[in-house]
Design a protein around this motif. Structure first.
Motif, PDB file in Angstrom:
ATOM      1  N   SER A 191       0.838  -1.192   0.000  1.00  0.00           N
ATOM      2  CA  SER A 191       0.000   0.000   0.000  1.00  0.00           C
ATOM      3  C   SER A 191       0.876   1.247   0.000  1.00  0.00           C
ATOM      4  N   PRO A 192       0.794   2.088  -1.020  1.00  0.00           N
ATOM      5  CA  PRO A 192       1.618   3.302  -1.030  1.00  0.00           C
ATOM      6  C   PRO A 192       1.279   4.249   0.110  1.00  0.00           C
ATOM      7  N   VAL A 193       0.024   4.262   0.514  1.00  0.00           N
ATOM      8  CA  VAL A 193      -0.380   5.137   1.619  1.00  0.00           C
ATOM      9  C   VAL A 193       0.194   4.620   2.930  1.00  0.00           C
ATOM     10  N   ALA A 194       0.007   3.328   3.212  1.00  0.00           N
ATOM     11  CA  ALA A 194       0.509   2.764   4.466  1.00  0.00           C
ATOM     12  C   ALA A 194       2.025   2.853   4.541  1.00  0.00           C
ATOM     13  N   PHE A 195       2.701   2.592   3.418  1.00  0.00           N
ATOM     14  CA  PHE A 195       4.152   2.673   3.433  1.00  0.00           C
ATOM     15  C   PHE A 195       4.616   4.104   3.689  1.00  0.00           C
ATOM     16  N   GLY A 196       4.078   5.054   2.936  1.00  0.00           N
ATOM     17  CA  GLY A 196       4.499   6.442   3.091  1.00  0.00           C
ATOM     18  C   GLY A 196       4.257   6.976   4.487  1.00  0.00           C
ATOM     19  N   LEU A 197       3.093   6.659   5.054  1.00  0.00           N
ATOM     20  CA  LEU A 197       2.779   7.131   6.408  1.00  0.00           C
ATOM     21  C   LEU A 197       3.677   6.455   7.443  1.00  0.00           C
ATOM     22  N   SER A 198       3.937   5.175   7.273  1.00  0.00           N
ATOM     23  CA  SER A 198       4.810   4.465   8.211  1.00  0.00           C
ATOM     24  C   SER A 198       6.222   5.019   8.177  1.00  0.00           C
ATOM     25  N   LYS A 199       6.725   5.267   6.973  1.00  0.00           N
ATOM     26  CA  LYS A 199       8.084   5.795   6.853  1.00  0.00           C
ATOM     27  C   LYS A 199       8.188   7.173   7.494  1.00  0.00           C
ATOM     28  N   ARG A 200       7.207   8.009   7.273  1.00  0.00           N
ATOM     29  CA  ARG A 200       7.229   9.347   7.872  1.00  0.00           C
ATOM     30  C   ARG A 200       7.227   9.245   9.395  1.00  0.00           C
ATOM     31  N   ALA A 201       6.398   8.367   9.932  1.00  0.00           N
ATOM     32  CA  ALA A 201       6.330   8.219  11.388  1.00  0.00           C
ATOM     33  C   ALA A 201       7.648   7.684  11.946  1.00  0.00           C
ATOM     34  N   LEU A 202       8.240   6.709  11.271  1.00  0.00           N
ATOM     35  CA  LEU A 202       9.512   6.145  11.738  1.00  0.00           C
ATOM     36  C   LEU A 202      10.624   7.186  11.712  1.00  0.00           C
ATOM     37  N   ASN A 203      10.651   8.012  10.668  1.00  0.00           N
ATOM     38  CA  ASN A 203      11.682   9.044  10.587  1.00  0.00           C
ATOM     39  C   ASN A 203      11.525  10.095  11.686  1.00  0.00           C
ATOM     40  N   MET A 204      10.302  10.259  12.196  1.00  0.00           N
ATOM     41  CA  MET A 204      10.046  11.230  13.268  1.00  0.00           C
ATOM     42  C   MET A 204      10.247  10.637  14.653  1.00  0.00           C
ATOM     43  N   SER A 205      10.231   9.318  14.779  1.00  0.00           N
ATOM     44  CA  SER A 205      10.034   8.674  16.077  1.00  0.00           C
ATOM     45  C   SER A 205      11.126   8.989  17.092  1.00  0.00           C
ATOM     46  N   LEU A 206      12.389   8.989  16.678  1.00  0.00           N
ATOM     47  CA  LEU A 206      13.462   9.178  17.658  1.00  0.00           C
ATOM     48  C   LEU A 206      13.575  10.618  18.135  1.00  0.00           C
TER      49      LEU A 206
ATOM     50  N   SER B  42      10.738  12.483  18.752  1.00  0.00           N
ATOM     51  CA  SER B  42       9.411  12.853  19.254  1.00  0.00           C
ATOM     52  C   SER B  42       9.126  12.156  20.580  1.00  0.00           C
ATOM     53  N   ASP B  43       8.139  12.677  21.304  1.00  0.00           N
ATOM     54  CA  ASP B  43       7.743  12.032  22.554  1.00  0.00           C
ATOM     55  C   ASP B  43       6.591  11.070  22.303  1.00  0.00           C
ATOM     56  N   LEU B  44       6.225  10.341  23.329  1.00  0.00           N
ATOM     57  CA  LEU B  44       5.186   9.321  23.202  1.00  0.00           C
ATOM     58  C   LEU B  44       3.864   9.918  22.757  1.00  0.00           C
ATOM     59  N   ARG B  45       3.453  11.031  23.352  1.00  0.00           N
ATOM     60  CA  ARG B  45       2.163  11.631  23.029  1.00  0.00           C
ATOM     61  C   ARG B  45       2.108  12.037  21.562  1.00  0.00           C
ATOM     62  N   THR B  46       3.188  12.605  21.050  1.00  0.00           N
ATOM     63  CA  THR B  46       3.222  13.005  19.642  1.00  0.00           C
ATOM     64  C   THR B  46       3.076  11.794  18.730  1.00  0.00           C
ATOM     65  N   MET B  47       3.790  10.706  19.050  1.00  0.00           N
ATOM     66  CA  MET B  47       3.739   9.532  18.188  1.00  0.00           C
ATOM     67  C   MET B  47       2.380   8.830  18.265  1.00  0.00           C
ATOM     68  N   LEU B  48       1.744   8.838  19.445  1.00  0.00           N
ATOM     69  CA  LEU B  48       0.416   8.245  19.556  1.00  0.00           C
ATOM     70  C   LEU B  48      -0.604   9.044  18.742  1.00  0.00           C
ATOM     71  N   GLU B  49      -0.483  10.361  18.767  1.00  0.00           N
ATOM     72  CA  GLU B  49      -1.385  11.195  17.983  1.00  0.00           C
ATOM     73  C   GLU B  49      -1.156  10.970  16.487  1.00  0.00           C
ATOM     74  N   LEU B  50       0.103  10.868  16.092  1.00  0.00           N
ATOM     75  CA  LEU B  50       0.413  10.602  14.689  1.00  0.00           C
ATOM     76  C   LEU B  50      -0.131   9.239  14.268  1.00  0.00           C
ATOM     77  N   GLU B  51       0.008   8.259  15.136  1.00  0.00           N
ATOM     78  CA  GLU B  51      -0.527   6.922  14.865  1.00  0.00           C
ATOM     79  C   GLU B  51      -2.032   6.971  14.659  1.00  0.00           C
ATOM     80  N   SER B  52      -2.724   7.708  15.506  1.00  0.00           N
ATOM     81  CA  SER B  52      -4.184   7.804  15.407  1.00  0.00           C
ATOM     82  C   SER B  52      -4.618   8.443  14.094  1.00  0.00           C
TER      83      SER B  52
END
Length: 261
Positions: free
Chosen positions: A202-217, A219-229
């Motif tokens: 899925s191009p959408v799932a891949f692109g969103l996952s990559k963006r989140a992973l690049n931000m993860s280190l 960012s704090d937990l609350r930011t990543m949970l909001e991004l996940e949602s």
């Protein structure tokens, strides 16, 4: 596009960028840098490209920057030279399509950094990796300060940069910089197989996952949970997700399957 220093082809949704200066172990000179910039910009705008492979012509990936062309006369000129690199290396790191580096032979300096800018590194058993910048009185470039610690951890990144030592493909894999080590004759086939599989994800799932992973280190937990949602809400609405669920329920072949080694 077909530049002397870079070969660029697209086949069935997979773009292959081949560093094409085998006589210098694909050392990165200014024409190659310009061609990489143009190719990456082109790929970002071309939604028919679903995956990218980086490779080198001959028996090397990239021996780093072309030292013979490093005639910098001032700090301003040096900064401009590196800023020009940043204009496209950041685009590669953040590209919302899967990128695979197929590394054979040497990946030194900027060549090591370029490989790390990819999502996955597949190496031949004769691949060798090195951050030799200290030997030249320079610092790592091509985003290595961002990518290397994320791949191998901070302490190991310090060791590789401070010692400028060479590591084998197996050691690079054990560190986390390389995903798989294969025999030289199967390297490009394996890289193409992985690229083809990821191109079908899925191009959408891949692109969103990559963006989140690049931000993860960073960012704090609350930011990543909001991004996940937020991003999961988008993924739920895609045709890919609906078809994948239907196939699962009907016990049909999945849309995405990782290729066996």
């Amino acid at each position: 596009m077909n530049d002397q220093a870079l070969l660029f082809e697209i086949d069935n949704g997979v773009a292959t960028l081949t560093l094409n200066r085998p006589e210098s172990k694909n050392a990165m000179n200014m024409p190659m840098r310009a061609a990489l910039r143009d190719a990456i910009y082109s790929i970002r705008l071309n939604r028919s490209v679903h995956a990218v492979i980086l490779r080198g012509a001959g028996t090397a990936f990239c021996s780093g920057g072309d030292v013979r062309g490093m005639t910098v006369q001032s700090a301003e000129e040096g900064r401009n030279r590196i800023d020009d690199l940043h204009s496209w290396i950041s685009q590669l790191v953040d590209l919302d399509r899967p990128t695979i580096a197929a590394v054979d032979g040497v990946a030194y300096g900027a060549g090591f950094s370029l490989a790390l800018a990819a999502d996955l590194v597949i190496a031949s058993s004769r691949a060798r990796f090195c951050m030799p910048f200290m030997k030249l009185g320079l610092i790592p470039d091509c985003a290595a300060f961002y990518t290397l610690p994320r791949a191998v951890g901070l302490a190991r990144a310090k060791e590789l940069i401070f010692t400028a030592r060479e590591v084998s493909a197996d050691e690079a894999r054990d560190m986390g910089a390389v995903l798989e080590v294969v025999e030289p004759e199967t390297l490009h086939t394996r890289a193409a197989s992985i690229a083809r599989a990821l191109a079908d994800a899925s191009p959408v799932a891949f692109g969103l996952s990559k963006r989140a992973l690049n931000m993860s280190l960073g960012s704090d937990l609350r930011t990543m949970l909001e991004l996940e949602s937020v991003t999961q809400a988008v993924a739920f609405t895609t045709d890919f997700h609906r078809e994948a669920v239907r196939r699962f329920r009907d016990k049909e072949t999945p849309l995405f399957t990782w290729p066996a080694a």
